[in-house]
Design a protein around this motif. Structure first.
Motif, short mmCIF file in Angstrom:
data_model
loop_
_atom_site.label_atom_id
_atom_site.label_comp_id
_atom_site.label_asym_id
_atom_site.label_seq_id
_atom_site.Cartn_x
_atom_site.Cartn_y
_atom_site.Cartn_z
N SER A 66 -5.34 0.66 -2.15
CA SER A 66 -5.38 0.96 -3.68
C SER A 66 -4.09 1.32 -4.09
O SER A 66 -2.95 1.36 -3.67
N ARG A 68 -1.64 0.65 -8.21
CA ARG A 68 -1.76 0.26 -9.82
C ARG A 68 -1.17 -1.10 -9.88
O ARG A 68 -0.16 -1.35 -9.17
N ILE A 69 -1.76 -1.76 -10.71
CA ILE A 69 -1.39 -3.43 -10.96
C ILE A 69 0.27 -3.18 -11.63
O ILE A 69 0.55 -2.44 -12.72
N TRP A 79 -7.51 -7.74 -16.63
CA TRP A 79 -6.54 -6.76 -15.76
C TRP A 79 -5.42 -6.69 -16.69
O TRP A 79 -4.80 -7.63 -17.29
N ALA A 80 -4.68 -5.56 -16.38
CA ALA A 80 -3.53 -5.21 -17.32
C ALA A 80 -2.47 -4.42 -16.38
O ALA A 80 -2.81 -3.68 -15.51
N GLY A 82 -0.60 -1.31 -15.05
CA GLY A 82 -0.94 0.03 -15.07
C GLY A 82 -2.44 0.38 -14.63
O GLY A 82 -2.50 1.76 -14.20
N ASP A 83 -3.10 -0.55 -14.52
CA ASP A 83 -4.47 -0.39 -14.31
C ASP A 83 -4.47 0.31 -12.67
O ASP A 83 -3.99 0.00 -11.80
N GLU A 84 -5.23 1.32 -12.55
CA GLU A 84 -5.59 1.66 -11.23
C GLU A 84 -6.85 1.23 -10.56
O GLU A 84 -7.84 1.05 -10.95
N VAL A 85 -6.45 0.60 -9.45
CA VAL A 85 -7.36 -0.30 -8.79
C VAL A 85 -7.46 -0.25 -7.40
O VAL A 85 -6.55 0.56 -6.70
N PRO A 107 -11.97 -1.65 -9.91
CA PRO A 107 -11.55 -0.41 -10.54
C PRO A 107 -11.77 0.69 -9.82
O PRO A 107 -12.61 0.61 -8.98
#
Length: 331
Positions: A66, A68-69, A79-80, A82-85, A107
């Protein structure tokens, strides 16, 4: 960045926290700054020299993470930065950064903390693809899960109960069986003291299990076939009990039963993406609703992965053991 490397196969001490080049996301990939990874049995096999990554995959262990992008590669949409994935990986989760095909991203589910989301991708993908997409477990049927207190097992119990199935589990201690019961398991079998075939038949009025999720392989093959109900389905996902066994085809024919054997790691990207999409559609709403949750045994600093491996190899855990990357660690 830093990552766990394996200069030479061996015991837990073979895992070395070392400085390595940063990965670069290619076409259709994103770069994830890792917050946490998780330990899987496949990682132990890789460390021992028995399970190499597929061609083109990262050489570092780790099948889920897990984070952040940090960068979006060419050809990626939806997807961008800062996205938490969280992500299903072919390797590279024991590292501070990893490049991930966009189709293997998920996500972070609503209500799940970012670190703990690292416990989800491999188990949800394994359970959903085998128990539901292949074995087609239905409401009212009985699922037998070997190793019910493992990461796979704890998720299988919850998902099966969520769809209205009855769940039997095997585990080796009273404590582990009690944890399985808390998650919803109906039939509790101590494999060290009881014969799971006899116990299951007694609990099901002689019918047996409609679906069996097996991590043992050869050692349990004959008894698993005995334990199957008519039209039963045996899904083999592990080889902890060996790779070769004799199969009584007559018994299989008599029950009109089926056996499947799968792994996730070496599947083509499009197959993994289809599984991940199904997990997002069917499992993520259950997580958001609180009907299913990740079960985490402990968090260990990623640089101390050797200690985490020792704990998993000793079967002292219930649920998943997480490896926390330094940037997010409070250790």
């Amino acid at each position: 960045m830093h990552a766990i490397t394996i200069p030479e196969p061996g015991g837990p001490e073979a895992l070395v926290w070392d400085e390595v080049p940063d990965p670069v996301p290619g076409e259709g990939e994103v770069l994830v700054e890792v917050v946490a990874g998780a330990v899987n049995r496949a990682d132990i096999l890789q460390r021992q020299g028995f399970y190499d990554p597929p061609p083109g995959a990262s050489r570092y262990p780790g099948l889920e993470c897990s984070g952040r992008i940090a960068e979006v590669g060419p050809g990626v949409s939806g997807w961008a930065v800062g996205d938490e994935v969280c992500a299903l990986l072919s390797g590279g989760g024991y590292a501070e950064k990893v490049a991930v095909p966009a189709g293997q991203l998920l996500p972070v589910p609503e209500g799940v903390e970012l670190r703990q989301a690292a416990a989800l991708p491999e188990v949800t993908s394994t359970v959903w693809s085998n128990v539901f997409m292949i074995a087609h477990l239905r409401p009212g049927e009985t699922l037998l899960v070997h190793g019910g207190s493992s990461g796979i097992g704890t998720m299988a119990i919850q998902l099966a109960k969520a769809v209205g199935a009855r769940v039997a589990v095997t585990a080796g201690t009273k404590e582990k069986l009690e944890q399985c019961a808390e998650l919803g398991a109906d039939i509790l079998i101590n494999y060290r003291e009881q014969d799971f075939v006899a116990e299951l038949k007694q609990a099901t009025d002689g019918a047996g299990a409609d679906v069996i999720l097996d991590n043992m392989g050869a050692k349990y093959l004959d008894r698993n076939v005995q334990a199957l109900a008519v039209n039963g389905r045996l899904a083999i996902i592990g080889m902890q009990g060996g790779i070769k066994a004799e199969l009584n085809i007559g018994a299989l024919l008599g029950k009109r039963a089926a056996i499947s054997a799968t792994s996730l790691r070496a599947r083509p990207l499009e197959e993994k993406a289809a599984i991940v999409a199904a997990v997002r559609e069917h499992v993520w709403p259950l997580l958001a609703a609180g009907r299913v949750r990740p079960v985490v045994d402990r968090e260990v600093p990623m640089s101390e992965a050797a200690e985490a491996h020792r704990h998993v190899e000793a079967s002292g855990h219930i649920g998943k053991v997480l490896l926390v990357a330094p940037a997010s660690s409070s250790f």
